[in-house]
Design an enzyme around this catalytic site. Sequence first.
Site, PDB file in Angstrom:
ATOM      1  N   ASP A   1       8.276 -11.635   5.721  1.00 54.16           N
ATOM      2  CA  ASP A   1       7.128 -11.135   6.484  1.00 54.16           C
ATOM      3  C   ASP A   1       7.055 -11.780   7.859  1.00 54.16           C
ATOM      4  O   ASP A   1       6.955 -11.099   8.883  1.00 54.16           O
ATOM      5  CB  ASP A   1       5.817 -11.447   5.733  1.00 54.16           C
ATOM      6  CG  ASP A   1       5.417 -10.357   4.757  1.00 54.16           C
ATOM      7  OD1 ASP A   1       5.593  -9.177   5.090  1.00 54.16           O
ATOM      8  OD2 ASP A   1       4.925 -10.698   3.675  1.00 54.16           O
TER       9      ASP A   1
ATOM     10  N   ILE B   1       6.573  -6.098   6.078  1.00 55.84           N
ATOM     11  CA  ILE B   1       7.005  -5.695   4.736  1.00 55.84           C
ATOM     12  C   ILE B   1       5.788  -5.104   4.029  1.00 55.84           C
ATOM     13  O   ILE B   1       4.857  -5.829   3.668  1.00 55.84           O
ATOM     14  CB  ILE B   1       7.555  -6.870   3.903  1.00 55.84           C
ATOM     15  CG1 ILE B   1       8.805  -7.455   4.543  1.00 55.84           C
ATOM     16  CG2 ILE B   1       7.865  -6.411   2.480  1.00 55.84           C
ATOM     17  CD1 ILE B   1       9.394  -8.650   3.789  1.00 55.84           C
ATOM     18  N   ASP B   2       5.769  -3.796   3.852  1.00 56.73           N
ATOM     19  CA  ASP B   2       4.687  -3.151   3.109  1.00 56.73           C
ATOM     20  C   ASP B   2       5.185  -2.833   1.708  1.00 56.73           C
ATOM     21  O   ASP B   2       6.211  -2.175   1.533  1.00 56.73           O
ATOM     22  CB  ASP B   2       4.255  -1.854   3.802  1.00 56.73           C
ATOM     23  CG  ASP B   2       3.054  -1.233   3.110  1.00 56.73           C
ATOM     24  OD1 ASP B   2       2.002  -1.893   3.063  1.00 56.73           O
ATOM     25  OD2 ASP B   2       3.173  -0.105   2.601  1.00 56.73           O
TER      26      ASP B   2
ATOM     27  N   ASP C   1      -1.391  -0.215   7.774  1.00 57.73           N
ATOM     28  CA  ASP C   1      -0.908   0.556   6.630  1.00 57.73           C
ATOM     29  C   ASP C   1      -0.859   2.055   6.907  1.00 57.73           C
ATOM     30  O   ASP C   1      -0.384   2.818   6.057  1.00 57.73           O
ATOM     31  CB  ASP C   1      -1.801   0.313   5.408  1.00 57.73           C
ATOM     32  CG  ASP C   1      -1.616  -1.070   4.820  1.00 57.73           C
ATOM     33  OD1 ASP C   1      -0.509  -1.628   4.957  1.00 57.73           O
ATOM     34  OD2 ASP C   1      -2.573  -1.593   4.224  1.00 57.73           O
TER      35      ASP C   1
ATOM     36  N   SER D   1       1.749   2.006   0.666  1.00 59.36           N
ATOM     37  CA  SER D   1       1.084   3.073   1.426  1.00 59.36           C
ATOM     38  C   SER D   1       2.056   3.746   2.384  1.00 59.36           C
ATOM     39  O   SER D   1       2.061   4.972   2.531  1.00 59.36           O
ATOM     40  CB  SER D   1      -0.100   2.501   2.217  1.00 59.36           C
ATOM     41  OG  SER D   1      -1.092   1.994   1.369  1.00 59.36           O
TER      42      SER D   1
ATOM     43  N   GLU E   1      -0.049  -7.560  10.817  1.00 60.54           N
ATOM     44  CA  GLU E   1      -0.692  -8.060   9.605  1.00 60.54           C
ATOM     45  C   GLU E   1      -0.792  -9.581   9.565  1.00 60.54           C
ATOM     46  O   GLU E   1      -1.820 -10.147   9.211  1.00 60.54           O
ATOM     47  CB  GLU E   1       0.076  -7.577   8.371  1.00 60.54           C
ATOM     48  CG  GLU E   1      -0.549  -8.047   7.075  1.00 60.54           C
ATOM     49  CD  GLU E   1       0.096  -7.444   5.851  1.00 60.54           C
ATOM     50  OE1 GLU E   1      -0.479  -7.603   4.756  1.00 60.54           O
ATOM     51  OE2 GLU E   1       1.174  -6.821   5.965  1.00 60.54           O
TER      52      GLU E   1
ATOM     53  N   THR F   1       4.627  -5.519  -1.119  1.00 61.45           N
ATOM     54  CA  THR F   1       5.088  -6.825  -1.584  1.00 61.45           C
ATOM     55  C   THR F   1       5.450  -6.815  -3.063  1.00 61.45           C
ATOM     56  O   THR F   1       6.498  -7.335  -3.463  1.00 61.45           O
ATOM     57  CB  THR F   1       4.005  -7.891  -1.322  1.00 61.45           C
ATOM     58  OG1 THR F   1       3.750  -7.960   0.080  1.00 61.45           O
ATOM     59  CG2 THR F   1       4.455  -9.255  -1.822  1.00 61.45           C
TER      60      THR F   1
END
Length: 365
Positions: A49, A139-140, A295, A265, A72, A142
């Site tokens: 991340d 990184i979406d 997101d 998402s 983020e 996790t």
Amino acid sequence: MPSKFQAELDVACAAVQHCAVLTKRLQRETVRQDDQVKKSDFSPVTVGDFAAQALLTSATHGAFKDDKFLAEESADELRQNDALLESVWQLTQELQPAFEKSSPALVTPASKQEVYDLIDLGGKNEVSNDGRMWVFDPIDGTATFLRGQQFAINCAFLIDGVEQIGIIGCPNVILDSDSVHEDQVDKDLGCMIFAIRGEGTWVRPMRSDGVLAEAKKIDRHGEKVKIDDLIWSDCSTYTSTIQHLHQQVASKLYTPFPGVDLFSSLMKYAALGLGRCHIVMRIFKYSSWRSNMWDHAGGVLIFEEAGGKVTDLNGKSIDFTQGRKMAANYGLVCAPSSVHAEVLKTIQETLKAYEDTNGPIPYSK
């Protein structure tokens, strides 16, 4: 014909592709370790991340010095953990040769202090409506990243809060498949789906040698879908939404639930853009809940440029001018533009019937 944002697109696509190489390598190491650690721990996903956000920010900031950022992560955890900072720094240094050999050449962090500063350019920003701005989610997904499944790298470019470019790197998506599945993982580097406002949605395979492959324009399929053809996409393990209402709407639209079952998402937006699903919705358990901007920014543009339409549960367009949270929008309705009005009506009628019986959705816990 070059895009009106060709310079921005070239830099961002190259940076996303390099970060895909990094994060996929980290994912493989994580799975081999069978290390189901939480994101707050010192783990490969945590390192990924921070490193990916630092690299994305460094590349775009190096090319466009006056642009702003919203992302983020902040560097607070790094400032308290020297070992974590060292790991992040080493990763950025390992990727430096690849970034520098890119065309165009990309800038990487020059020092550990710069790693802090670059991450905080986006991580500490609260404003999203002022001028040129890059939005990142490094990184979406996790939870699925840790299981060796699907995850996404998000990069969006906005001007005064309006999406101009959306890029989603999908290192595990099989490009020539007709669906997206958590456990169907590409052996190579997956694909990148991107959109430019007014210029359509495009897809290309990602390459580990840093070269950007030729992109193919995606048909505006969202203008042609019929109500009988809808494919739902949800997540069967979500705890933030009223799942039985989602199931009711899916049943009324005669489409199986959860359909294309994805946790991330942004992976849902990628599937929408590719035409591998048609509907994504969110009825949150509490009416005060709002989505994180990173997101959705960029993903909305990708679907809309492919003929889709995205609103909140009240039919309002998505507003990205409100800062880190999408404060002006409750819930989400993504559907092909050809049937969005009918889908929205079905959702609103289902929600009204529920509230007539149970009362309004509570504001908060």
